[in-house]
Design an enzyme around this catalytic site. Structure first.
Site, mmCIF file in Angstrom:
data_model
loop_
_atom_site.group_PDB
_atom_site.id
_atom_site.type_symbol
_atom_site.label_atom_id
_atom_site.label_comp_id
_atom_site.label_asym_id
_atom_site.label_seq_id
_atom_site.Cartn_x
_atom_site.Cartn_y
_atom_site.Cartn_z
ATOM 1 N N LYS A 280 0.832 -1.195 0.000
ATOM 2 C CA LYS A 280 0.000 0.000 0.000
ATOM 3 C C LYS A 280 0.873 1.254 0.000
ATOM 4 O O LYS A 280 2.023 1.194 0.458
ATOM 5 C CB LYS A 280 -0.866 0.029 1.272
ATOM 6 C CG LYS A 280 -1.989 -0.984 1.296
ATOM 7 C CD LYS A 280 -2.812 -0.835 2.559
ATOM 8 C CE LYS A 280 -3.950 -1.843 2.600
ATOM 9 N NZ LYS A 280 -4.958 -1.645 1.540
ATOM 10 N N ARG A 354 -10.728 -11.244 1.861
ATOM 11 C CA ARG A 354 -11.626 -12.257 1.294
ATOM 12 C C ARG A 354 -11.013 -13.642 1.399
ATOM 13 O O ARG A 354 -11.722 -14.637 1.480
ATOM 14 C CB ARG A 354 -11.954 -11.883 -0.163
ATOM 15 C CG ARG A 354 -10.766 -11.806 -1.065
ATOM 16 C CD ARG A 354 -11.034 -10.977 -2.313
ATOM 17 N NE ARG A 354 -11.128 -9.546 -2.020
ATOM 18 C CZ ARG A 354 -11.458 -8.617 -2.907
ATOM 19 N NH1 ARG A 354 -11.734 -8.973 -4.156
ATOM 20 N NH2 ARG A 354 -11.522 -7.356 -2.554
#
Ligand code: BES
Ligand code: MN
Ligand code: ZN
Length: 502
Positions: A280, A354
Site C-alpha cells: 500500500k 476475502r
C-alpha cells in the site's frame, strides 16, 4: 461510570447536573422541563423566547441554578423534531451532553427518562438508549498518553423517575444498555490498539480472557492445526509475517437442541494490512492497524450475547493474521488452494481479507452453521459507493439481509444493499485457477462479496463491508474519534431477533 435508576423527583434531587429536554419548536416547556422552569422562575421559557434554546437536535444549554433548586446545574438538551424522535436521536443527544458535562468536571449526573413521557417511547427503550449514548459517548482511548494526569471523568449517571410502575422497566433497559455499550467499547479498544501490541496472538489472548469472564466456549487453532485442516488461503496471507496466525473460535450455546437455527459470525482479523507484496502507499497506512475491526466486532458481539443469553447457538470465528511482505510472503500470480478445495489465483496480495474469510466461512459450513454473516473492512471502494454513512451489505438470502438491515435501523447502524447480479461473476474468473482474488476497477465492493459467496456453499449468508464505518476522524453524538465499534450492536440485535427476543 456507574449507571443506575432512582425513584425521585427532579425538583428535590441533589446532583452536579440534571439533564432535561425540549423538542424543537416547543414554546412552553411541560413535564420535568416545565417543573424545572418554574423552580428557576421561568428562565427556560425566557431562553426559548429569546431564541437561545430551540430544542434542535444535539443542542445543549447549561444553566447554573444558584440555589433555586438542589441540582446545581441544569442542562437542557434538544431532542429535535418530535416526529423524527428515535432511540438513536436519544443516544446521540446523551453522548453529546455527557461529553460536555465531563468537560465541565461534573462528577454526578441525573437524567430524566427522555421521551418516556411526551415522546411516547417505552421506558426500557428510553433508558437503554440513554445508557448506551452515555457510555459510548464518554469512551476514550488514552492508555498510551502517559503525560496526562487526573483526567476528568463522570462517576455516576442516575435516571430518575417518580412513577413506581416504570422503575423495573427502566432498570432492565439500563442493564441491557450497559452490556451492549461496553461490548461495543471493547471492540473499539481492540481496533484502536496499535499492531505492535495487538498481534494475532494478543487478539486471541484478549478474546480468551473475555470468554472466560463472560462464559463463552473458547478454542484457538494455531498454524499446525490450520495446515492439517487445509486452510491454504489463511496460511498464504500469514506467510509474509513472523507473527503467527490464530484462528479464534467463540461459542455461545443457547439452544443446544436446535442446531437448525445456528448463527455464525465471521470477522476479518487482519491485525495489520501492509498490502503485502502489492504494498500500500505509505500515506495513511497506519490506519491498517484497524483491519481487524470486523473480527473485533464479532468478539464484542459475542461478549454481549454471552451476557444476554439469547436462546440460539452463536459461533464467532476470527481468522487472525498480519498481511506483511516478509521473505516467505505470497506473491501476485500465486495459486492457492482453500480449505474448501477451490483454487484461486492471487492478482493482488492486498485482497487478503476475502481469502482469510474464505477459509473461515467454509469452516462454519463444515460445523453445522445454518446462517453465515461475515464482517470485514474489505474494500476501500465501499466508501466510494456510500461515503461514511452506511456499510455495504450483500448476500444470497434476502430474509437474512433484511433482518440485518432492520436490526441496524433500531441500533442506528445503517446498511445499504448492493446487487449480486450473476454477470458480476466475470470479475473473479481466472485464466489458470477456479477463481481469482481481485477483479477490475469497477464494482470493487461487489467483487469482494462475490468472491466470498463462493465459500458459503449455498448456506444463507450475508456480507457486511464495514471499511468506511469502522473508524472515524470526527466526533459526533456517541461516536468519538478512532474506532466506532460498528456493527457490534447490530450483531447483538440480530442474535436476539433470531432467538425470538423482541
Ligand atoms: N483492508 C483493505 C480495505 C480498506 C481500505 C479498509 C481502506 C479500510 C480502509 C483491504 O484489504 C484492501 O486492501 N482492499 C483492496 C482490494 C483490492 C486489492 C481488490 C482495496 O480496497 O483497494
Ligand atoms: Mn488489503
Ligand atoms: Zn485488508
Amino acid at each position: 461510570m456507574k449507571v443506575k435508576v432512582s425513584k425521585g423527583n427532579v425538583a428535590t434531587i441533589e446532583t452536579d447536573a440534571l439533564i432535561v429536554n425540549l423538542f424543537e419548536g416547543v414554546k412552553k416547556p411541560a413535564g420535568a422541563t416545565g417543573s424545572v422552569d418554574r423552580l428557576l422562575d421561568g428562565t427556560i421559557s425566557q431562553l426559548i423566547r429569546e431564541g437561545e434554546v430551540t430544542g434542535k437536535k444535539n443542542e445543549a444549554t447549561l444553566i447554573h441554578t444558584l440555589n433555586k433548586m438542589p441540582a446545581s446545574r441544569v442542562m437542557i438538551v434538544g431532542l429535535g423534531q418530535k416526529s423524527k424522535f428515535s432511540p438513536d436521536v436519544l443516544r446521540q443527544v446523551l453522548g453529546t451532553a455527557m461529553r460536555r458535562l465531563r468537560g465541565l468536571k461534573v462528577k454526578r449526573v441525573v437524567s430524566i427518562a427522555h421521551g418516556a413521557g411526551i415522546g411516547e417511547m417505552e421506558p426500557a427503550v428510553s433508558s437503554q438508549a440513554i445508557t448506551e449514548g452515555a457510555i459510548l459517548g464518554l469512551y476514550k482511548f488514552d492508555k498510551y498518553k502517559t503525560l496526562l494526569k487526573n483526567q476528568a471523568s463522570i462517576d455516576e449517571l442516575a435516571i430518575v423517575e417518580e412513577d413506581d410502575s416504570k422503575i423495573k422497566l427502566l432498570k432492565a433497559g439500563v442493564n441491557k444498555g450497559q452490556i451492549v455499550a461496553e461490548a461495543a467499547n471493547f471492540a473499539r479498544d481492540l481496533g484502536n490498539e496499535p499492531a505492535n501490541i495487538l498481534t494475532p496472538t494478543e487478539l486471541a489472548d484478549r478474546a480468551k480472557k473475555m470468554a472466560m469472564d463472560v462464559g463463552l466456549e473458547y478454542e484457538v487453532l494455531d498454524r499446525k492445526q490450520m495446515e492439517k485442516l487445509g486452510m491454504g488461503a489463511l496460511l498464504a496471507v500469514a506467510a509474509g509475517s513472523n507473527r503467527p496466525p490464530k484462528f479464534i473460535i467463540l461459542k455461545h450455546i443457547g439452544d443446544p437442541k436446535n442446531e437448525g437455527n445456528n448463527l455464525a459470525l465471521c470477522g476479518k482479523g487482519i491485525t495489520f494490512d501492509s498490502g503485502g507484496i502489492s504494498i500500500k502507499p505509505a500515506a495513511g497506512m497506519g490506519a491498517m492497524k484497524g483491519d481487524m475491526a470486523g473480527g473485533a466486532s464479532v468478539i464484542g458481539a459475542m461478549m454481549a450475547i454471552a451476557q444476554i443469553k439469547p436462546k440460539i447457538n452463536v459461533m464467532g470465528l476470527i481468522p487472525a493474521t498480519e498481511n506483511m511482505s516478509g521473505g516467505s510472503a505470497y506473491h501476485p500470480g500465486d495459486v492457492v488452494q482453500t480449505m474448501l478445495g477451490k483454487t484461486f489465483e492471487i492478482i493482488s496480495t492486498d485482497a487478503e481479507g476475502r481469502m482469510v474469510l474464505a477459509d473461515a466461512l467454509f469452516y462454519a459450513v463444515q460445523h453445522q452453521q445454518k446462517r453465515l454473516v461475515d464482517v470485514a473492512t474489505l474494500t476501500g471502494a465501499a466508501s466510494i459507493a456510500l461515503g461514511n454513512l452506511a456499510a455495504a451489505i450483500m448476500g444470497n438470502d434476502q430474509t437474512l439481509i433484511d433482518q440485518i438491515i432492520d436490526s441496524g435501523e433500531t441500533t442506528g447502524e445503517r446498511f445499504w444493499q448492493l446487487p449480486m447480479w450473476e454477470e458480476y461473476r466475470e470479475e473473479i474468473v481466472s485464466d489458470i485457477a477456479d477463481i481469482k482474488n481481485s477483479g477490475t476497477r469497477g464494482a470493487g465492493t461487489i467483487a469482494g462479496g462475490y468472491f466470498i459467496q463462493e465459500f458459503a456453499e449455498g448456506v444463507p449468508w450475508a456480507h457486511l463491508d464495514i471499511a468506511a464505518m469502522a473508524r472515524t476522524d470526527q466526533e459526533k453524538g456517541y461516536i468519538v474519534k478512532g474506532h466506532t465499534g460498528f456493527p457490534v450492536r447490530t450483531l447483538i440485535k440480530l442474535a436476539e431477533t433470531l432467538a425470538g427476543i423482541k
